[in-house]
Each structure stands twice: as structure tokens, then as C-alpha cells.
Design a protein around this motif. Structure first.
Motif, PDB file in Angstrom:
ATOM      1  N   ASP A  65      83.003  53.476  -9.706  1.00 19.58           N
ATOM      2  CA  ASP A  65      84.126  54.189  -9.089  1.00 19.58           C
ATOM      3  C   ASP A  65      84.712  55.115 -10.151  1.00 19.58           C
ATOM      4  OD1 ASP A  65      86.195  55.045  -7.492  1.00 19.58           O
ATOM      5  OD2 ASP A  65      87.354  53.185  -7.628  1.00 19.58           O
ATOM      6  N   ASN A  66      83.946  56.146 -10.514  1.00 20.08           N
ATOM      7  CA  ASN A  66      84.354  57.026 -11.618  1.00 20.08           C
ATOM      8  C   ASN A  66      84.448  58.494 -11.212  1.00 20.08           C
ATOM      9  OD1 ASN A  66      81.648  57.583 -11.303  1.00 20.08           O
ATOM     10  ND2 ASN A  66      81.119  57.408 -13.475  1.00 20.08           N
ATOM     11  N   GLY A  67      84.554  58.742  -9.915  1.00 16.15           N
ATOM     12  CA  GLY A  67      84.712  60.109  -9.449  1.00 16.15           C
ATOM     13  C   GLY A  67      83.408  60.841  -9.247  1.00 16.15           C
ATOM     14  N   THR A  68      82.273  60.227  -9.591  1.00 21.76           N
ATOM     15  CA  THR A  68      80.975  60.832  -9.329  1.00 21.76           C
ATOM     16  C   THR A  68      80.400  60.211  -8.072  1.00 21.76           C
ATOM     17  OG1 THR A  68      79.734  59.201 -10.592  1.00 21.76           O
ATOM     18  CG2 THR A  68      80.609  61.078 -11.807  1.00 21.76           C
ATOM     19  N   GLY A  69      79.719  60.986  -7.269  1.00 21.50           N
ATOM     20  CA  GLY A  69      79.195  60.438  -6.031  1.00 21.50           C
ATOM     21  C   GLY A  69      80.320  59.873  -5.186  1.00 21.50           C
ATOM     22  N   SER A  70      80.057  58.736  -4.558  1.00 22.87           N
ATOM     23  CA  SER A  70      81.079  58.085  -3.744  1.00 22.87           C
ATOM     24  C   SER A  70      81.120  56.604  -4.091  1.00 22.87           C
ATOM     25  CB  SER A  70      80.794  58.274  -2.252  1.00 22.87           C
ATOM     26  OG  SER A  70      79.519  57.756  -1.914  1.00 22.87           O
ATOM     27  N   PHE A  71      82.239  55.994  -3.793  1.00 23.89           N
ATOM     28  CA  PHE A  71      82.377  54.555  -3.981  1.00 23.89           C
ATOM     29  C   PHE A  71      83.150  54.011  -2.799  1.00 23.89           C
ATOM     30  CE2 PHE A  71      84.614  50.752  -5.393  1.00 23.89           C
ATOM     31  CZ  PHE A  71      83.542  49.992  -5.861  1.00 23.89           C
ATOM     32  N   HIS A  72      82.546  53.045  -2.104  1.00 22.35           N
ATOM     33  CA  HIS A  72      83.170  52.423  -0.935  1.00 22.35           C
ATOM     34  C   HIS A  72      83.402  50.955  -1.262  1.00 22.35           C
ATOM     35  CE1 HIS A  72      82.141  56.112   1.123  1.00 22.35           C
ATOM     36  NE2 HIS A  72      80.875  55.953   0.789  1.00 22.35           N
ATOM     37  N   ARG A  73      84.656  50.626  -1.510  1.00 22.91           N
ATOM     38  CA  ARG A  73      84.991  49.272  -1.930  1.00 22.91           C
ATOM     39  C   ARG A  73      84.564  48.267  -0.867  1.00 22.91           C
ATOM     40  NH1 ARG A  73      87.682  48.367  -6.106  1.00 22.91           N
ATOM     41  NH2 ARG A  73      88.497  50.500  -6.099  1.00 22.91           N
ATOM     42  N   GLY A  74      83.869  47.261  -1.289  1.00 25.25           N
ATOM     43  CA  GLY A  74      83.350  46.248  -0.380  1.00 25.25           C
ATOM     44  C   GLY A  74      81.916  46.492   0.014  1.00 25.25           C
ATOM     45  N   ALA A  75      81.466  47.758  -0.030  1.00 26.20           N
ATOM     46  CA  ALA A  75      80.085  48.074   0.332  1.00 26.20           C
ATOM     47  C   ALA A  75      79.134  47.826  -0.817  1.00 26.20           C
ATOM     48  CB  ALA A  75      79.989  49.525   0.789  1.00 26.20           C
ATOM     49  N   ALA A  76      79.668  47.735  -2.037  1.00 27.97           N
ATOM     50  CA  ALA A  76      78.860  47.559  -3.238  1.00 27.97           C
ATOM     51  C   ALA A  76      79.701  46.825  -4.271  1.00 27.97           C
ATOM     52  CB  ALA A  76      78.404  48.912  -3.781  1.00 27.97           C
ATOM     53  N   VAL A  77      79.043  46.344  -5.314  1.00 30.23           N
ATOM     54  CA  VAL A  77      79.739  45.732  -6.440  1.00 30.23           C
ATOM     55  C   VAL A  77      80.138  46.829  -7.407  1.00 30.23           C
ATOM     56  CG1 VAL A  77      79.453  44.235  -8.454  1.00 30.23           C
ATOM     57  CG2 VAL A  77      78.588  43.496  -6.225  1.00 30.23           C
ATOM     58  N   GLN A  78      81.407  46.860  -7.766  1.00 27.16           N
ATOM     59  CA  GLN A  78      81.883  47.877  -8.705  1.00 27.16           C
ATOM     60  C   GLN A  78      81.419  47.554 -10.112  1.00 27.16           C
ATOM     61  OE1 GLN A  78      86.108  48.595  -8.665  1.00 27.16           O
ATOM     62  NE2 GLN A  78      86.029  50.032 -10.370  1.00 27.16           N
ATOM     63  N   LEU A  80      70.142  46.305  -7.637  1.00 22.49           N
ATOM     64  CA  LEU A  80      69.877  47.708  -7.937  1.00 22.49           C
ATOM     65  C   LEU A  80      71.153  48.321  -8.490  1.00 22.49           C
ATOM     66  CD1 LEU A  80      68.161  50.335  -7.815  1.00 22.49           C
ATOM     67  CD2 LEU A  80      69.026  50.654  -5.476  1.00 22.49           C
ATOM     68  N   TYR A  81      71.041  48.953  -9.663  1.00 20.52           N
ATOM     69  CA  TYR A  81      72.174  49.558 -10.357  1.00 20.52           C
ATOM     70  C   TYR A  81      71.989  51.068 -10.354  1.00 20.52           C
ATOM     71  CZ  TYR A  81      74.591  51.135 -14.715  1.00 20.52           C
ATOM     72  OH  TYR A  81      75.341  51.793 -15.657  1.00 20.52           O
ATOM     73  N   SER A  82      73.004  51.799  -9.915  1.00 18.47           N
ATOM     74  CA  SER A  82      73.027  53.252 -10.045  1.00 18.47           C
ATOM     75  C   SER A  82      74.031  53.632 -11.122  1.00 18.47           C
ATOM     76  CB  SER A  82      73.418  53.926  -8.726  1.00 18.47           C
ATOM     77  OG  SER A  82      72.339  53.929  -7.813  1.00 18.47           O
ATOM     78  N   ASP A  83      73.617  54.538 -12.004  1.00 16.21           N
ATOM     79  CA  ASP A  83      74.474  54.976 -13.103  1.00 16.21           C
ATOM     80  C   ASP A  83      75.382  56.093 -12.608  1.00 16.21           C
ATOM     81  OD1 ASP A  83      75.645  55.437 -15.504  1.00 16.21           O
ATOM     82  OD2 ASP A  83      73.890  56.326 -16.457  1.00 16.21           O
ATOM     83  N   GLY A  84      76.499  55.699 -12.021  1.00 10.81           N
ATOM     84  CA  GLY A  84      77.447  56.634 -11.432  1.00 10.81           C
ATOM     85  C   GLY A  84      77.863  56.125 -10.081  1.00 10.81           C
ATOM     86  N   GLY A  85      78.523  56.984  -9.312  1.00  9.14           N
ATOM     87  CA  GLY A  85      78.846  56.617  -7.946  1.00  9.14           C
ATOM     88  C   GLY A  85      77.596  56.625  -7.085  1.00  9.14           C
ATOM     89  N   LEU A  86      77.733  56.164  -5.852  1.00  9.63           N
ATOM     90  CA  LEU A  86      76.623  56.215  -4.900  1.00  9.63           C
ATOM     91  C   LEU A  86      76.280  57.682  -4.658  1.00  9.63           C
ATOM     92  CD1 LEU A  86      74.741  54.897  -2.779  1.00  9.63           C
ATOM     93  CD2 LEU A  86      76.647  55.038  -1.168  1.00  9.63           C
ATOM     94  N   PRO A  87      75.041  58.111  -4.973  1.00  7.66           N
ATOM     95  CA  PRO A  87      74.737  59.538  -4.898  1.00  7.66           C
ATOM     96  C   PRO A  87      74.362  60.018  -3.506  1.00  7.66           C
ATOM     97  CG  PRO A  87      72.849  58.351  -5.753  1.00  7.66           C
ATOM     98  CD  PRO A  87      73.947  57.334  -5.562  1.00  7.66           C
ATOM     99  N   PHE A  88      74.584  61.290  -3.268  1.00  6.35           N
ATOM    100  CA  PHE A  88      73.978  62.057  -2.186  1.00  6.35           C
ATOM    101  C   PHE A  88      74.370  61.608  -0.787  1.00  6.35           C
ATOM    102  CE2 PHE A  88      70.373  62.116  -5.494  1.00  6.35           C
ATOM    103  CZ  PHE A  88      71.025  63.083  -6.251  1.00  6.35           C
ATOM    104  N   GLY A  89      75.589  61.120  -0.617  1.00  2.00           N
ATOM    105  CA  GLY A  89      76.123  60.868   0.716  1.00  2.00           C
ATOM    106  C   GLY A  89      75.261  59.964   1.568  1.00  2.00           C
ATOM    107  N   ALA A  90      74.883  60.462   2.771  1.00  5.34           N
ATOM    108  CA  ALA A  90      74.124  59.652   3.725  1.00  5.34           C
ATOM    109  C   ALA A  90      72.763  59.265   3.179  1.00  5.34           C
ATOM    110  CB  ALA A  90      73.970  60.410   5.045  1.00  5.34           C
ATOM    111  N   VAL A  91      72.166  60.098   2.302  1.00  9.73           N
ATOM    112  CA  VAL A  91      70.876  59.748   1.710  1.00  9.73           C
ATOM    113  C   VAL A  91      71.018  58.500   0.838  1.00  9.73           C
ATOM    114  CG1 VAL A  91      69.024  60.530   0.171  1.00  9.73           C
ATOM    115  CG2 VAL A  91      70.068  62.136   1.784  1.00  9.73           C
TER     116      VAL A  91
END
Length: 510
Positions: A300-313, A262-273
Motif C-alpha cells: 500500500d505505497n501508492g503504486t498500483g492499487s491496494f484493496h484492504r482485505g483482498a491481499a496481505v499488506q 505470491l509477492y508483488s513488489d509494489g501495489g497490485l499492478p495493471f488494474g483488472a489484469v
């Protein structure tokens, strides 16, 4: 035509109560999902490990394809057709009419995909070396390309009248490719703000675009005071109801098609959601197979969040610097993101050398192959797939199933790390290394002739002190003369190379 289209759209069935206009919807509670190994905490998701299939695959093909291809003007048409002064707006008014009377909703039925043959396309993609395939699920235009249970604006109800994602998955499974989907929905709420506006000059001064019509609020969104400014602080909406609707629709996509990626176009959106959705993706994979085979990629572009190791950059149209300790991915296109005849196309040499550079740095390449609006391939994409198939048939061993060496390569051409920093041409002195078992592959990114000296492989070098015992050129049947000295490994290059693009040498030790 616009009146007929409006009647057709208004008659489209609502697939469940969640299909109601967001303008009248009440906020809903946080999503409930089955428990599993992962929960939605950052600490839990950071225990994720990338599955071997992704690390071995190295090359995927993406169909970044949907109704925005219809006008043949390229990316972001749904947004810029509502922006006076932009070429997309000018084209739209000239071709279809003013967006107050013929809006994006009227483009959707024009996308019939009448020549779409996913089996034939997937055969081409697999031959070109793709080990996974990614289908567009929903772009910023808020149109679902599957049998959506929560959104009436979908490809089964309108346009092709076909489950595009489902057709892609069936074809990918038949060819033995891993299957992924991309979602670009999270930014849509703010990205599409211009459809609510109006011209600010005669003769249409003050005439509202069709996005202002409340009958279509579930397509065009209800935001009137939360515009997209293309900055990290405004990339995603704070509207909790939209967060819940995003979750429902993307969960439906995940549950219905069980993607490997699953690919999201941007950082991981909407925090806990957003984290809950990734939790559900990972746990669902484990429940189905007993192991974690799912991959989630985001930026990892400043949108949403990015947690290294939790997802593929994922790095859009760019690379990372050096060998990254964690697997990562470049996403790019052989042309514009949607069909655009005026946009330059990448050559096979550019794609092959980009792939070698990325793989040498522990990355994968996800390449969009531009498709015509009707589902066929333009000549540039046809040629690229043909040439990639020829190259992969000879040199795939230096790509698939490999791992980085101790250094990624050598040569005078430097790449710039980061998004939107693709490198074009390389020289015969630019070399990239990959390994498989005890073999080292040296991929020469230019076209070598005469002799080739690889200085990194000098006798007694600190990276590999063992002496080199054998050198072979993939695709070449005869012996290769070589000499290893304190200055480097010097190879006598055959007068005729087996492939037109990069050449791969297999190097064996004692």
C-alpha cells in the motif's frame, strides 16, 4: 567476451510464440482463466480470508537472489550500470567495459550459480525457524528464474542453465516449508528505461547503450518515451501489450509451481489484469485442495492499487502501527537486497527483536538471507542462521502459532510506522506480548538482569484481570520467582539467560 556472449544469447531458443520481441508484438485480448469462487472484481477479492498456515508461520526466509548479485555491488545494478555518475556505472566500466559494448545481457551468462545447493540451504532455513520460503521469480531485470514458456531470457536457457525456482520448490517441499515466489516484473518496463540512453560526455558522447539494439528488445523493453521517475504515476506502464505479457509470464510462474504465496513488489499492478491474476491464484488453490491456502502480498505505497482485505499488506523494511486487525507482513534483508560486501549486516539480536515486535502486532517477517553470486552463503549469513537456529530451538513457542494479545507490548523505545523505518536497538524494559491458547508470552527485547517489572501485567489490570499463577523462562529448567502487585509483575531474572538475544517468559493464569 561480449561477442561470444551475443552469439550465445541470440542462439537461445524461443519458448513459444510469445517469446518474440515486444517491439513487433501485437496487442492481445484480455486474459481468459477458468471460473471459480472468486472473480476479478474488487468486491469479490475483498471476501478473501488469510489462511491459518500463514497466520501460524510468522517467519519466512526469502532468496532475493539472481544475476544482479554477480558484480557484488548490491541492489538495482541492472538499472544503475546505465547511469553515468552512479557507483554501479563506474564499477561496470572499470570491471567489464562500457555498457554500449558490454551490457546487462552480458552479465547474465556470468551467473552460473555453481555452488547452489538448495537442499542444504533449505535445511539451514528450516532450522532457523522459517515456516515458509520465497524464491525470486523475476526481478526488475526482466530475467525469469524458471523454465519460462513465454520469455527466452531465463535461467534454463542462460547462466545457470537450471530451473532455479523449481529447485527451490523441491527443496522446500522436502523440508515441509510452504513455498512462495516473488515477482518484480511489473515495474521493469519503466524502471529499466536508462538502458536505451547514452553517455552525455566524452569520450562516449552520444554512443548508445546496448539497450538500443533492437535484437535485444525483448530483454530491454521497447519504451523510448515512458521513463521511470520513481513516482506513483510512473511506477507502472500504460502499455497494454506489456500488461498482457506480464500476465502470461506470471500466470506461467503460478501454474508451473503452484505457490502458496505470491509477492508483488509494489501495489497490485495493471488494474483488472492484475486482479485477474489474483483471482486465478486464489481459485487455483481451491481447485487443488478444496480450500483457499494461497496468499497474495502487495504494498500500500501508492503504486498500483491496494484493496484492504483482498491481499496481505506487505511493508518493506518497516512495520505497521499497533496491532493490525488483519495479518500483514514485513519484508526485509539481513544486508543489501543483492550481495554487497560493503553493506552493513543485521545481527541476530536485531532480527529476533524485529521478529518479536512484528509478531506482537499480528504480522509476519519475511527475511532475505543474502547469498553469494555462486549460491553459497557469506559468513554474515552463515552466522545469522546459526544464531537464529539456537534462539528458535528455545523460544520458537513464543513465535510460531501465536496470536496477538490485547496490547502488543510496553517500553520506552518507540517504533515508527511505515516503510523504510526499521528500528535498531531495544532496552530490557521493552517487552512484546504474544499468546497461544491460555498462555501469554512476554518477550523481553533487551537483556534483563536482576529484577524485571512488566507494568502492563499489574494485579487487576484491565487487559487480564485473572491473577498470574505461574511464570517460566523458556529454556530455563529451574523455577522463576515472581510477584504480582498493583505496580506490575516483578520477575527475578536468573543470573544466566538461556539465549544470547531476547528472552521469552511463559505466563500462566489460574
Amino acid at each position: 567476451m561480449a561477442d561470444f556472449t551475443k552469439r550465445e544469447i541470440l542462439a537461445a531458443p524461443l519458448l513459444g510464440a510469445a517469446g518474440l520481441s515486444s517491439a513487433t508484438a501485437a496487442p492481445r485480448p484480455a486474459p481468459k482463466i477458468p471460473p471459480g469462487r472468486f472473480d476479478a472484481s474488487v468486491a469479490s477479492l475483498e471476501t478473501y480470508r488469510v489462511p491459518d498456515w500463514f497466520r501460524d508461520a510468522k517467519f519466512g526466509i526469502w532468496a532475493h537472489w539472481g544475476p544482479q548479485a554477480v558484480p557484488r555491488q548490491g541492489d538495482w545494478y541492472a538499472r544503475f550500470m546505465y547511469v553515468p555518475g552512479h557507483p554501479h556505472y563506474d564499477h561496470h566500466v572499470k570491471t567489464y567495459g562500457h555498457p554500449s559494448t558490454f551490457g546487462y545481457k552480458d552479465i547474465l551468462p556470468l551467473w552460473t550459480a555453481k555452488r547452489f545447493d538448495p537442499d542444504a540451504l533449505m535445511t539451514r532455513f528450516a532450522a532457523a525457524g522459517a515456516r515458509y520460503f520465497v524464491a525470486m521469480g523475476v526481478h526488475h531485470d526482466n530475467f525469469d528464474l524458471w523454465r519460462s514458456r513465454h520469455h527466452r531470457w531465463n535461467s534454463v536457457a542462460l547462466g545457470p542453465k537450471r530451473d532455479i525456482v523449481g529447485a527451490w520448490k523441491t527443496a522446500a517441499t522436502r523440508r515441509g516449508l510452504r513455498f512462495g515466489v516473488s515477482e518484480h516484473l511489473a515495474a521493469s518496463y519503466c524502471w529499466w528505461y536508462p538502458n536505451h540512453l547514452y553517455d552525455q560526455f566524452w569520450p562516449k558522447l552520444g554512443v548508445a547503450y546496448d539497450g538500443a539494439d533492437p535484437a535485444f528488445a525483448d530483454l530491454y523493453h521497447r519504451n523510448r518515451d515512458e521513463p521511470y521517475r520513481n513516482t506513483p504515476t510512473s511506477w507502472y506502464t500504460v502499455d497494454a501489450d506489456f500488461h498482457a505479457r506480464w500476465f502470461d509470464r506470471i500466470r506461467d510462474l503460478v501454474d508451473s509451481y503452484q505457490p502458496d504465496l505470491l509477492y508483488s513488489d509494489g501495489g497490485l499492478p495493471f488494474g483488472a489484469v492484475g486482479r485477474s491474476l489474483v483471482e486465478h491464484l486464489y481459485n487455483g488453490s481451491i481447485r487443488r485442495s478444496g480450500r483457499l491456502d494461497a496468499v497474495y502480498t502487495c504494498k500500500d505505497n501508492g503504486t498500483g492499487s491496494f484493496h484492504r482485505g483482498a491481499a496481505v499488506q506487505d511493508v518493506e523494511r518497516g512495520v505497521l502501527a499497533g496491532i493490525n486487525p488483519l495479518p500483514w507482513q514485513t519484508d526485509t534483508s539481513n544486508g543489501d537486497w543483492f550481495y554487497n560486501a560493503a553493506h552493513p549486516y543485521k545481527t541476530a539480536t536485531q532480527v529476533v527483536t524485529m521478529l518479536a515486535d512484528i509478531v506482537s502486532k499480528n504480522g509476519n517477517l519475511l527475511l532475505n538471507i543474502v547469498m553469494d553470486p555462486d549460491g553459497s552463503l557469506p559468513p554474515q549469513s552463515e552466522l545469522l542462521l546459526t544464531e537464529l537456529a539456537d534462539w528458535m530451538a528455545v523460544n520458537g513457542a513464543a513465535i510460531h502459532g501465536t496470536r496477538p494479545w490485547t496490547v502488543y507490548g510496553e517500553g520506552p523505545t518507540k517504533t515508527t510506522a511505515g516503510m523504510f523505518a526499521e528500528k535498531g536497538d531495544y532496552t530490557p524494559r521493552d517487552v512484546r506480548f504474544t499468546t497461544r491458547g491460555d498462555d501469554l508470552f512476554a518477550i523481553v527485547l533487551g537483556e534483563p538482569s536482576g529484577t524485571l517489572t512488566i507494568t502492563t501485567l499489574a494485579a487487576g489490570n484491565r487487559h487480564e484481570p485473572r491473577p498470574i499463577r505461574h511464570v517460566a523462562l523458556l529454556g530455563h529448567a529451574g523455577p522463576i520467582d515472581f510477584r504480582q502487585t498493583a505496580q506490575g509483575l516483578t520477575i527475578a531474572v536468573p543470573p544466566t539467560l538461556p539465549t544470547r538475544h531476547a528472552s521469552a517468559f511463559r505466563i500462566s493464569y489460574a
